[in-house]
Motif scaffolding. Structure first.
Motif, short mmCIF file in Angstrom:
data_model
loop_
_atom_site.label_atom_id
_atom_site.label_comp_id
_atom_site.label_asym_id
_atom_site.label_seq_id
_atom_site.Cartn_x
_atom_site.Cartn_y
_atom_site.Cartn_z
N LEU A 171 -2.21 7.60 -1.44
CA LEU A 171 -1.29 6.98 -0.48
C LEU A 171 -0.18 6.25 -1.22
N ALA A 172 -0.54 5.58 -2.31
CA ALA A 172 0.47 4.87 -3.09
C ALA A 172 1.44 5.86 -3.71
N LEU A 173 0.90 7.00 -4.13
CA LEU A 173 1.71 8.00 -4.81
C LEU A 173 2.73 8.61 -3.85
N HIS A 174 2.30 8.86 -2.62
CA HIS A 174 3.18 9.57 -1.69
C HIS A 174 3.63 8.70 -0.52
N GLY A 175 3.09 7.49 -0.42
CA GLY A 175 3.40 6.65 0.73
C GLY A 175 4.87 6.30 0.80
N ARG A 176 5.51 6.25 -0.37
CA ARG A 176 6.92 5.92 -0.40
C ARG A 176 7.72 6.90 0.44
N ALA A 227 7.31 5.99 4.00
CA ALA A 227 8.06 4.77 4.32
C ALA A 227 9.53 5.08 4.46
N VAL A 241 -6.58 5.79 -1.64
CA VAL A 241 -5.57 4.73 -1.74
C VAL A 241 -4.54 5.09 -2.81
N LEU A 245 0.84 -1.19 0.00
CA LEU A 245 0.00 0.00 0.00
C LEU A 245 0.87 1.25 0.00
N ILE A 246 1.90 1.21 0.82
CA ILE A 246 2.74 2.40 0.97
C ILE A 246 3.71 2.54 -0.20
N ALA A 247 4.24 1.44 -0.68
CA ALA A 247 5.23 1.54 -1.75
C ALA A 247 4.59 1.61 -3.13
N GLY A 248 3.28 1.44 -3.21
CA GLY A 248 2.61 1.50 -4.52
C GLY A 248 2.91 0.29 -5.38
#
Lengths: 339, 356
Positions: free
Chosen positions: B294-299, B302, B291, A222-225
């Motif tokens: 989140l995928a776009l910026h979640g990196r 992390a 979602v 989810l976090i890394a896409g």
């Protein structure tokens, strides 16, 4: 200075334009032609008939702009892959632990043992996943055995930062429930044990995370896409088209079916020959003959040849109609109207 | 296009031809299309299979140059086949081949160690820099907590027991004397290598680590728990500070805690800010779905989490190894602030010149 001030500044003001007449109302747009069904949707339907469609499908778009269907990995497949990886890196860590343990037995310090073991475990399991997912195009030994791949969810290249993020998040995903478990075990009190309760909720949430989203992503995905797909290898079989035909069919007869029936017929014709296949083909042949009104006699040994000819003619007919924009999804769809 | 390419209706129907005995011949566009391109597909399949089995290095230079061209050709074949062909096996095969080749062509192009290097030199500091506002908010929350904890405990030390859980306080309550703090805590002798590593292991799973990771994970819950946890951490710290202040040990305490505190508090701030980034992206998704955003910026979040864990490791080593080894307060300040400055320089300066 004076001359500059005296000079006219800019162009003279334009005379005001007469107001524009109101625009005539636009004619209504002609209705859009019906969209062609996606080929993948068609394939999916045919696959469903034969029950070989187990996995969920998603479409990603390659950087070239071509949509490609991917199959999302099952829970079982991912668990199996992880178990294999788990076994491998436990063995790896043990190999590294051995000399450490030997030293510890000599010196007799258990705290060092635990901390060094924890540290090595941390390094080994993270480097293991990151190394293989980078070096093997998104698969680890476990994923490779099962046939899984990590890909970018939007179809872009799989970046090292995504690989690192998704694997180090596993640490967080595991750390949090683990840490709470340790904390919860320490507190001893009467009444409702709220910490244990919240532990249960946390664990449930992280365990359920892949189950409550469509793409079966865990927190790291989810976090890394990223997402994990299954990548089976498909072989190209020979073309079923017959060049020289024994039987001929009229366009009226070929109008009886659509693309879906054609693909089901293809699937049947590609089955390895056996008594069961022969029987199915016989039945199908009878049905087709009834449907298209085939009156000529048809000996049993010519059933396959007849079906292959029919397949060829039907495919030629439907493909040509499709080129003209008259796609027919199945036999229930309205046949293309004559011009 | 020759005339033979076009499908002649008479040939499909052709009862007359059949009656005359000659077999009618049918040419399908999709069949001819396949015949012309099949060789290229097989070649690509062969290359892709070799890469899947033995890695990109198993290809020669020529093959490596061929690969993207064959891949593009296969993609174009797929697009054409989707419009002209109804051969299911062909369509499935081409789609599968295109996908496998796509994964080879667009797979990670750097080795694991190059990737790690690029990550720590460029990606991580850049991610932290991009979140400076989140970091500022978290820092303010932490300072507010410290101030409140200090002010409360300075006037009434009973707050100490209320704010700090017993296992964390470790006997350092209102009844403790300055001499006890001095000999058992601030200037306690170095316990030896084994104990030091024990403390290190403890720190890894300690309260603070857990709180840091919790703050990060709780970002998923709109960020409020993250801020509350940070505030609470500040309260605890403020309470300890007040306890020492009342006994005239404030400077020594700050020195004692700064040696690992700059790293540990930095880690806490970074992890909480990462949690806030997650909350931010979920709460304000802009033009994307939540979602997707989140995928776009979640990196980024992390990566900040990774940075935080890294700092916690350093803090663990410092706390276990150096804190009691260095017994002079000015030297402790020098080490702590020096390391804090190093972190600051790393996150604000590193990898700035060469944007990736």
């Amino acid at each position: 200075m004076m001359s500059v001030q005296d000079a006219p500044r800019g162009p003279p003001p334009l005379p005001s334009l007469p107001p524009l007449p109101p625009l005539p109302p636009l004619p209504p747009l002609p209705p859009l032609p019906p969209l062609l069904p996606l080929p993948s949707a068609l394939e999916e339907r045919a696959s469903r008939v034969f029950g070989d469609l187990r996995r969920q499908r998603r479409e990603i778009v390659t950087p070239e702009g071509v949509p490609v269907t991917v199959q999302i990995a099952d829970y079982g497949e991912r668990l199996a892959a992880f178990s294999i990886d788990f076994a491998i890196w436990t063995l790896l860590s043990l190999l590294i632990y051995l000399p450490v343990f030997l030293i510890i037995f000599r010196t007799g310090g258990s705290l060092i043992a635990i901390s060094i073991a924890l540290f090595i475990g941390f390094i080994v399991r993270n480097l293991y996943f990151i190394y293989f997912e980078l070096a093997w195009q998104g698969s680890t030994p476990g994923k490779r055995v099962i046939g899984l791949r990590v890909i970018d969810r939007r179809g872009g290249p799989l970046l090292p930062s995504a690989v690192i993020a998704r694997n180090l998040t596993r640490e967080v995903e595991m750390f949090i429930p683990l840490g709470i478990l340790l904390e919860g075990g320490r507190s001893v009190g009467g009444g409702v044990d709220w910490s244990q309760l919240s532990t249960a909720v946390w664990l449930l949430f992280f365990a359920a995370l892949p189950a409550i989203n469509r793409d079966r992503m865990r927190g790291g995905d989810l976090i890394a896409g990223t997402m994990v797909i299954a990548l089976p290898r498909l072989a190209l079989s020979s073309d079923l088209v017959e060049r020289a035909m024994q039987f001929t069919f009229t366009p009226q007869q070929l109008k009886a079916y659509g693309a879906f029936e054609l693909q089901v017929l293809e699937e049947l014709l590609r089955r390895p020959p056996s008594a069961e296949t022969t029987q199915v083909l016989d039945e199908v042949c009878d049905k087709i003959c009834r449907k298209i009104g085939w009156t000529d006699s048809l000996p049993r040994r010519e059933v396959t040849a007849f079906l292959r000819d029919f397949y060829t003619a039907e495919r030629a007919y439907l493909e040509r109609e499709q080129l003209f924009g008259k796609t027919r999804a199945d036999k229930y769809a309205k046949p293309a109207a004559p011009p | 296009m020759t005339q033979a390419d076009l499908i002649d209706e008479a040939r499909i129907a052709g009862p007359g031809v059949s009656a005359s005995g000659a077999k009618p011949e049918l040419v399908l566009k999709s069949s001819e299309f396949r015949k012309g391109r099949e060789e290229g597909w097989r070649e690509l399949e062969n290359l892709v299979q070799r890469v899947e089995r033995r890695g990109v290095r198993s290809l020669t230079l020529d093959e490596l140059q061929q690969l993207p061209m064959l891949y593009r050709a296969a993609l174009s074949s797929l697009s054409v086949a989707r419009t002209i062909a109804l051969d299911r096996n062909l369509l499935l095969y081409l789609e599968n081949l295109a996908l496998r080749a796509y994964l080879v062509v667009y797979g990670p192009r750097v080795g694991a160690f190059e990737g790690l290097r690029a990550f720590f030199v460029y990606d991580l500091p850049a991610a932290v820099r991009a979140a400076r506002w989140h970091i500022l908010i978290v820092t303010i929350a932490l300072l507010l907590g410290v101030a409140a904890g200090f002010l409360l405990t300075v006037q009434d030390e009973a707050w100490m027991t209320a704010l700090v859980p017993a296992d964390l306080a470790g006997g350092r309550g209102p009844s403790v004397t300055a001499a006890e703090l001095r000999s058992k805590e601030l200037f306690a002798p170095w316990p030896g290598a084994a104990e030091a590593f024990g403390i290190f292991a403890n720190v890894l799973f300690s309260h603070n680590t857990l709180v840091g990771l919790l703050s990060f994970g709780l970002g998923l819950a709109a960020g409020i728990p993250t801020l509350l946890l940070t505030l609470y951490q500040g309260l605890t710290l403020g309470a300890f500070l007040a306890l020492h202040y009342n006994r005239g040990l404030a400077v020594d305490f700050l020195g004692w805690i700064s040696i690992h505190g700059t790293s540990e508090l930095g880690a806490l701030i970074l992890l909480s800010a990462g949690g806030l980034v997650i909350a931010d992206k979920i709460l304000f998704p802009g033009r994307y779905s939540r979602v997707e955003n989140l995928a776009l910026h979640g990196r980024q979040a992390a990566m900040m989490g990774v940075g935080g864990v890294l700092m916690l490791f350093v803090a663990g080593v410092l706390e276990g190894g150096f804190r009691q080894l260095v017994q002079s307060t000015p030297l402790r300040f020098a080490i702590g602030l020096g390391i804090g400055a190093l972190w600051l320089i790393y996150y604000s300066r590193c990898g700035r010149r060469e944007p990736k």
